[in-house]
Design a protein around this motif. Sequence first.
Motif, PDB file in Angstrom:
ATOM      1  N   GLN A  17       0.764  -1.299   0.103  1.00  0.00           N
ATOM      2  CA  GLN A  17       0.249   0.075   0.337  1.00  0.00           C
ATOM      3  C   GLN A  17       0.843   1.310   0.081  1.00  0.00           C
ATOM      4  O   GLN A  17       0.536   2.655  -0.573  1.00  0.00           O
ATOM      5  N   LEU A  18       1.909   0.741   1.442  1.00  0.00           N
ATOM      6  CA  LEU A  18       2.538   2.337   1.260  1.00  0.00           C
ATOM      7  C   LEU A  18       3.212   2.199  -0.298  1.00  0.00           C
ATOM      8  O   LEU A  18       3.725   3.500  -1.160  1.00  0.00           O
ATOM      9  N   ASP A  19       3.772   1.555  -0.577  1.00  0.00           N
ATOM     10  CA  ASP A  19       4.482   1.759  -2.711  1.00  0.00           C
ATOM     11  C   ASP A  19       3.580   2.362  -3.863  1.00  0.00           C
ATOM     12  O   ASP A  19       4.248   3.492  -3.498  1.00  0.00           O
ATOM     13  N   THR A  20       2.430   1.806  -3.316  1.00  0.00           N
ATOM     14  CA  THR A  20       1.369   2.394  -4.550  1.00  0.00           C
ATOM     15  C   THR A  20       1.257   3.858  -3.926  1.00  0.00           C
ATOM     16  O   THR A  20       1.714   5.029  -5.384  1.00  0.00           O
ATOM     17  N   LEU A  21       0.833   4.354  -2.393  1.00  0.00           N
ATOM     18  CA  LEU A  21       1.068   5.431  -2.489  1.00  0.00           C
ATOM     19  C   LEU A  21       2.284   6.489  -3.052  1.00  0.00           C
ATOM     20  O   LEU A  21       1.851   7.518  -3.368  1.00  0.00           O
ATOM     21  N   LYS A  22       3.423   5.879  -2.544  1.00  0.00           N
ATOM     22  CA  LYS A  22       4.571   6.809  -2.358  1.00  0.00           C
ATOM     23  C   LYS A  22       4.261   7.243  -4.591  1.00  0.00           C
ATOM     24  O   LYS A  22       5.016   8.636  -4.556  1.00  0.00           O
ATOM     25  N   LYS A  23       3.783   6.419  -4.994  1.00  0.00           N
ATOM     26  CA  LYS A  23       4.012   6.248  -6.742  1.00  0.00           C
ATOM     27  C   LYS A  23       3.194   7.792  -6.550  1.00  0.00           C
ATOM     28  O   LYS A  23       3.320   8.377  -7.730  1.00  0.00           O
ATOM     29  N   GLU A  24       1.794   6.618  -6.022  1.00  0.00           N
ATOM     30  CA  GLU A  24       0.773   7.992  -6.461  1.00  0.00           C
ATOM     31  C   GLU A  24       0.915   9.671  -6.405  1.00  0.00           C
ATOM     32  O   GLU A  24       1.194  10.282  -7.178  1.00  0.00           O
ATOM     33  N   ALA A  25       2.155   9.526  -5.204  1.00  0.00           N
ATOM     34  CA  ALA A  25       2.334  10.941  -4.221  1.00  0.00           C
ATOM     35  C   ALA A  25       3.497  12.009  -5.354  1.00  0.00           C
ATOM     36  O   ALA A  25       2.803  12.982  -6.215  1.00  0.00           O
ATOM     37  N   LEU A  26       4.345  10.587  -5.669  1.00  0.00           N
ATOM     38  CA  LEU A  26       5.140  11.438  -6.408  1.00  0.00           C
ATOM     39  C   LEU A  26       4.773  11.774  -7.746  1.00  0.00           C
ATOM     40  O   LEU A  26       4.815  12.817  -9.027  1.00  0.00           O
ATOM     41  N   ALA A  27       3.863  10.982  -8.392  1.00  0.00           N
ATOM     42  CA  ALA A  27       2.659  11.407  -9.735  1.00  0.00           C
ATOM     43  C   ALA A  27       2.124  12.364  -9.306  1.00  0.00           C
ATOM     44  O   ALA A  27       2.220  13.276 -10.647  1.00  0.00           O
ATOM     45  N   ALA A  28       1.562  12.738  -8.360  1.00  0.00           N
ATOM     46  CA  ALA A  28       0.965  14.020  -8.007  1.00  0.00           C
ATOM     47  C   ALA A  28       1.533  14.897  -8.443  1.00  0.00           C
ATOM     48  O   ALA A  28       1.117  16.218  -8.963  1.00  0.00           O
ATOM     49  N   ILE A  29       2.930  15.105  -7.498  1.00  0.00           N
ATOM     50  CA  ILE A  29       3.667  15.958  -7.703  1.00  0.00           C
ATOM     51  C   ILE A  29       3.855  16.419  -8.786  1.00  0.00           C
ATOM     52  O   ILE A  29       4.315  18.010  -9.240  1.00  0.00           O
ATOM     53  N   ASP A  30       4.468  15.639  -9.648  1.00  0.00           N
ATOM     54  CA  ASP A  30       4.894  16.152 -10.896  1.00  0.00           C
ATOM     55  C   ASP A  30       4.154  16.705 -12.205  1.00  0.00           C
ATOM     56  O   ASP A  30       3.737  17.731 -12.809  1.00  0.00           O
ATOM     57  N   ALA A  31       2.692  16.120 -11.192  1.00  0.00           N
ATOM     58  CA  ALA A  31       1.438  16.622 -12.101  1.00  0.00           C
ATOM     59  C   ALA A  31       0.920  18.138 -11.722  1.00  0.00           C
ATOM     60  O   ALA A  31       0.443  18.800 -13.220  1.00  0.00           O
ATOM     61  N   ASP A  65      10.117   6.973   4.641  1.00  0.00           N
ATOM     62  CA  ASP A  65      10.621   7.081   4.108  1.00  0.00           C
ATOM     63  C   ASP A  65       9.610   7.457   3.037  1.00  0.00           C
ATOM     64  O   ASP A  65      10.108   8.666   1.445  1.00  0.00           O
ATOM     65  N   VAL A  66       7.989   7.116   2.946  1.00  0.00           N
ATOM     66  CA  VAL A  66       6.900   7.799   1.895  1.00  0.00           C
ATOM     67  C   VAL A  66       6.704   9.700   2.121  1.00  0.00           C
ATOM     68  O   VAL A  66       7.329   9.963   1.697  1.00  0.00           O
ATOM     69  N   ARG A  67       7.047   9.353   3.669  1.00  0.00           N
ATOM     70  CA  ARG A  67       6.803  10.679   4.475  1.00  0.00           C
ATOM     71  C   ARG A  67       7.802  11.808   4.048  1.00  0.00           C
ATOM     72  O   ARG A  67       7.821  12.984   3.219  1.00  0.00           O
ATOM     73  N   THR A  68       9.268  11.113   3.647  1.00  0.00           N
ATOM     74  CA  THR A  68      10.519  12.293   3.644  1.00  0.00           C
ATOM     75  C   THR A  68      10.484  11.911   1.972  1.00  0.00           C
ATOM     76  O   THR A  68      10.329  13.508   1.879  1.00  0.00           O
ATOM     77  N   ALA A  69       9.756  11.778   0.904  1.00  0.00           N
ATOM     78  CA  ALA A  69      10.232  11.857  -0.313  1.00  0.00           C
ATOM     79  C   ALA A  69       9.374  12.200  -0.782  1.00  0.00           C
ATOM     80  O   ALA A  69       9.475  13.423  -0.798  1.00  0.00           O
ATOM     81  N   VAL A  70       7.758  11.981  -0.330  1.00  0.00           N
ATOM     82  CA  VAL A  70       6.154  13.425  -0.146  1.00  0.00           C
ATOM     83  C   VAL A  70       7.079  14.635  -0.179  1.00  0.00           C
ATOM     84  O   VAL A  70       6.916  15.495  -1.219  1.00  0.00           O
ATOM     85  N   THR A  71       7.250  14.479   1.288  1.00  0.00           N
ATOM     86  CA  THR A  71       7.724  16.053   1.147  1.00  0.00           C
ATOM     87  C   THR A  71       8.926  16.554   0.366  1.00  0.00           C
ATOM     88  O   THR A  71       8.483  18.216   0.403  1.00  0.00           O
ATOM     89  N   ASP A  72      10.025  16.138   0.504  1.00  0.00           N
ATOM     90  CA  ASP A  72      11.002  16.245  -0.249  1.00  0.00           C
ATOM     91  C   ASP A  72      10.097  16.424  -1.650  1.00  0.00           C
ATOM     92  O   ASP A  72      11.108  17.495  -2.001  1.00  0.00           O
ATOM     93  N   GLY A  73       9.435  15.904  -2.077  1.00  0.00           N
ATOM     94  CA  GLY A  73       9.111  15.831  -3.839  1.00  0.00           C
ATOM     95  C   GLY A  73       8.305  17.339  -3.795  1.00  0.00           C
ATOM     96  O   GLY A  73       8.655  17.602  -4.523  1.00  0.00           O
ATOM     97  N   ILE A  74       7.280  17.400  -2.794  1.00  0.00           N
ATOM     98  CA  ILE A  74       6.684  19.277  -2.927  1.00  0.00           C
ATOM     99  C   ILE A  74       8.207  19.861  -2.278  1.00  0.00           C
ATOM    100  O   ILE A  74       7.721  21.262  -3.489  1.00  0.00           O
TER     101      ILE A  74
END
Lengths: 801, 341
Positions: free
Chosen positions: B4-18, B63-72
């Motif tokens: 679930q977390l992996d999927t969420l990370k992917k979704e989040a990074l894609a959303a940031i990118d978009a 890891d997911v939280r950091t990736a999303v925060t950094d991505g944003i």
Amino acid sequence: MQTSLSWLSTHLDLSSYTTAQLSDLLTFAGVEVEGIEERGVTTDKVVVAQIQSFEQHPNADKLSVCQVDDGSGTTRQIVCGAKNFKAGDKVPLALPGATLPGGFAIKEGKLRGVDSMGMMCSGKELGLGDDHSGLLIMSPDSPVGTPFNQLNPADVLFDLEITPNRPDLLSHLGLARELAALTGLPLKSERHRAQTATKSKKAADDQVMINAASACPLYTARIIKGVKVGPSPEWLRRRLESIGLRPINNIVDITNYVMMEMGQSLHSFDLDKLNGGIVVRLAAEGEKFLALDGQTYALQIDDLVIADSHRPVAIAGVMGGEETGVTDTTVNVLLESAYFAPSGIRRTSRRLGLSSDSSYRFERGIDPQQVQGGSEFATKLILSIAGGTAEDVVLVAGEAPALVGEVTLDENRARKLLGTPDITGDEIHAILEKLGLAKKSANKHESHWLIPSYRLDLQRPVDLIEELARVIGLDRVPSRQVAVASPVEAADRTYDFSMTLRQSLASRGFFEAQTLRLIATAQIADSLGAADAASVAVAVKNPLSEDHTTLRPSIVPGLIATAALNIRQGLHRLRFFELGRVFLKLPNGSSREEERLSILLSGPVSPSSWHGREPQAADIHELVGQIQNLTRMPIEVRPAKENTANFLLTSELRAGNRVLGWIAQLHPSRARDIDARHPVYIAELLLSALRQGSTGPTKFEELPRFPGMTRDVAMEVPADFPHAKVAAFFAAQKHPLFIGAEVFDIFTDPTGTKIASDRKSIAWTLTYRASDKTLETAEVDAAHTAILTALEKTLPAKIRV
Amino acid sequence: MLSQLDTLKKEALAAIDAAQDESALEAVRVNFLGKKGSVTALSAGMKDVPVDQKKEVGAKLNDVRTAVTDGIEAKKLAQQAAKDAKAVEGIDITLPGRPGAGVGALHPLTQIRDLAIRTLRRMGFALAEGPEIETEWHCFDALNTPADHPARNEKDTFYLPDGRLLRTHTSSVQIRTMEAAKSLPVRIIAPGAAYRRDEIDATHLSVFNQLEGLYVNQDVSLGDLKGTLEYFFREIFGPTTAVRFRPHFFPFTEPSFEIDVKLEAKGKDARWIEIAGCGMVDPAVFTAINKARGDTLFDPDTTTGFAFGLGLDRLAMIMHGITDIRHLIDNDVRFLQQFAA
């Protein structure tokens, strides 16, 4: 004075000096050389030639082919472009190898295919005048083949400026004497200085009577009978013409020659036209005199005249009379030689506007010791040139005044003043002796000198020191620079203050003008600062033109003229200032001069550019703001009760009880006169008043430690209620927390929709602060309410909510 | 949960990118990291994770939280950078500057006068001034100019109806200064206007500007005069300028000199140009001053001095190559703006 080198050379041999060297020599003796003109040719390859025949050039309409006799025995062919000759004329011919003035070298050659073996010349080509209209046609008796310069010797003319202290240099002999002193060259003779061999006889009263001894201490008359008046011989005519004098007849020419030769001005009368003896007297008031220039002059009682028993026959030393001068029919001559005192001659000459070579010399002072020598020399020339017999005595009335004496020179003082401690006594003595001074005696540091009679300028020790300075030159004086600390003067402070203002205005985009302080009477009305400028303006008694009759009572007229000139050049954004003096007549008849600063402003607030093609035009508040920023003073603008004709909005500018100056708008009708496109605003400020506000170093004020708070208020007042009254109200508020207030909006509505058309809304920001704490909202509200309450009580204002 | 977390990370990074702009990015942040965001929701589920997986899931969640925060954060910086770049887009830096209030200028006469004053002040001269409406005494008599001197007539001098005149030179300030002096030395310069009854043409003005200088003390010599003025003209025209003194005549100095400086005009040979008059104060001037003062401060037997005067208009013309003196009084802006410093 026009001076001929060849004439000078009759007195001393200057052949070892070039023209440039002579020029330097004179220049560093204090005789300024204002011009040098080379006349005639020095080469003997220009000869007299006779044109035998001529014909049309085969290939050129404008040229002739001439056959000329150059005196060599063979005919010479010359191609010539001039038209003014005929066969038989004698003309100057430049032979191949000749170099003409200006460096033009003559060669054999062909002109349009025809041989030409030289060049026939115009006067101009030979350095004789400006005549270039044709060949110089010479007199028929000129011998063919003779070098031209034997008949017309080459000469150099120096145009010299003789300073007024050296009248002894106003003659060729005088200049020769000076050059001899400077060069050490011997004078060929002192021939005219020697006292005459002729006996003098005290004139009887019915021969010569002097009735004005102080104006004429010495008068001599020599009677010469049986002269033949006619043209002067060639040499005499040439001498006079060379220095620009027109030959008249032999007698007059001789008197002119003697004047230019030795500085003694003479006058010759036709003896038979005189009635009785000579009387030297002052004119009667209104006495009429017909001078030889054909004009009748009305004389005054201080004019000195030479008269016979009936009438004046000459204005002494200035000009002779028309009726008694020497003419072609004159047989008997009375030759006058006299000493006239300078001041009287100067006064008469100036008053009558009548100046002559004679008056020029008398008013500077002639050598009284050569009065008789001059007469003797002229007499000799008359006898040899015009014939006749001279009476064997000179009639003398009065005696030569002693104008020079003895001068004692303290040589140490001379060394000190000159800054040349090394100059020796021997050197000093040698210089003075060379200049013709005679050493009477000398001891260690002091010498006594007898002054020659022609050096009227040597009266005091410092006059001798000047001679030393002149002869040794400033190259000999070592330079010294002494700096002395000087205390700052009031003028220094004024200057520094005015420079700060100038620089400040220039950096705000204003151009500094400098206009003439003499203005036209019509410009006075452009003045600011006086209700009736004409009544305080100082008029000049003898203006030169209508444009400059009056000392300006204000700088504004000059700035308006400056604006007008620039508008004519198409400029409509005008930013000018001038800082300078104005002149005001005081009620007691005296006058005051004061420094003012005037500023003129018109047109857009900034220059047009790509950013804004036509920026908004400045209004009068722009000028008020500029003045506020410049002076860094709160300025009160107080409208005047009246405007003068050329202004509107005239107001006084004040700081406290001090008047700083005035501001106004140039009246639109006057602005239209100068084609101004925008309103023109003008201010004039008093420099002294501006300076009063800026004395001493600035005193630092502690910065506020706690923040202030602001409250805005909008109020409605009558439309014509002046801002100044609201400002005065706030300025008077003493509430301890109230710091100050500033207006930030003014609103009117001419349609009366949002606010009645006779009312306006003004909005102010009020600032509150305590020095010891941060204020609470409630404290500020209380203070604000108190002030607004007072405001509504004091002013015709309604607070808008 | 881990997947679930992996999927969420992917979704989040894609959303940031978009995310196209700041607000879209903020929406992404709220969606994933906000109070009700997906990442926050999963964090709340940590309490239900079996103990043995807690460590692994916790690390993953971080890891997911950091990736999303950094991505944003990275996206935010990129967006800001793009915006900053956009803000200067289309600016043509080659356009001319805005004129502000425009450029003004000091009049060239002011500039030359100031240069002269600064130079002489360095040598210890103080400024002095006097009236332009003068008495005959101050302008002529005290300056040893006799009553019948050619300059003293209505042809050359402007008079007022009351007999006073417009000073013909600033030399009258010499007299004013010495009259008022308390002690020696007197060492002053006086710039000011002077008047002569000349028709205005290319080389003459009826009102012109002079600078007067005077130094009086015990033991002032011709050497001081020479040194001072050589220094002055070399400061003005350059250190190698040739200066020469020609003997001349002025009523109030003796000996007197005119000063020439050798200058090159454009394209022409250097030539001597007359630039000033000077001399040692005539003792007759001191005598007149003493008589007016009623003392002997200026004892002609022990006091000496030098004086000089120069025309500032002429100096400005020479310095700037100005061909017609009337430019100095016309105040044409096309002329004045050439001297904007």
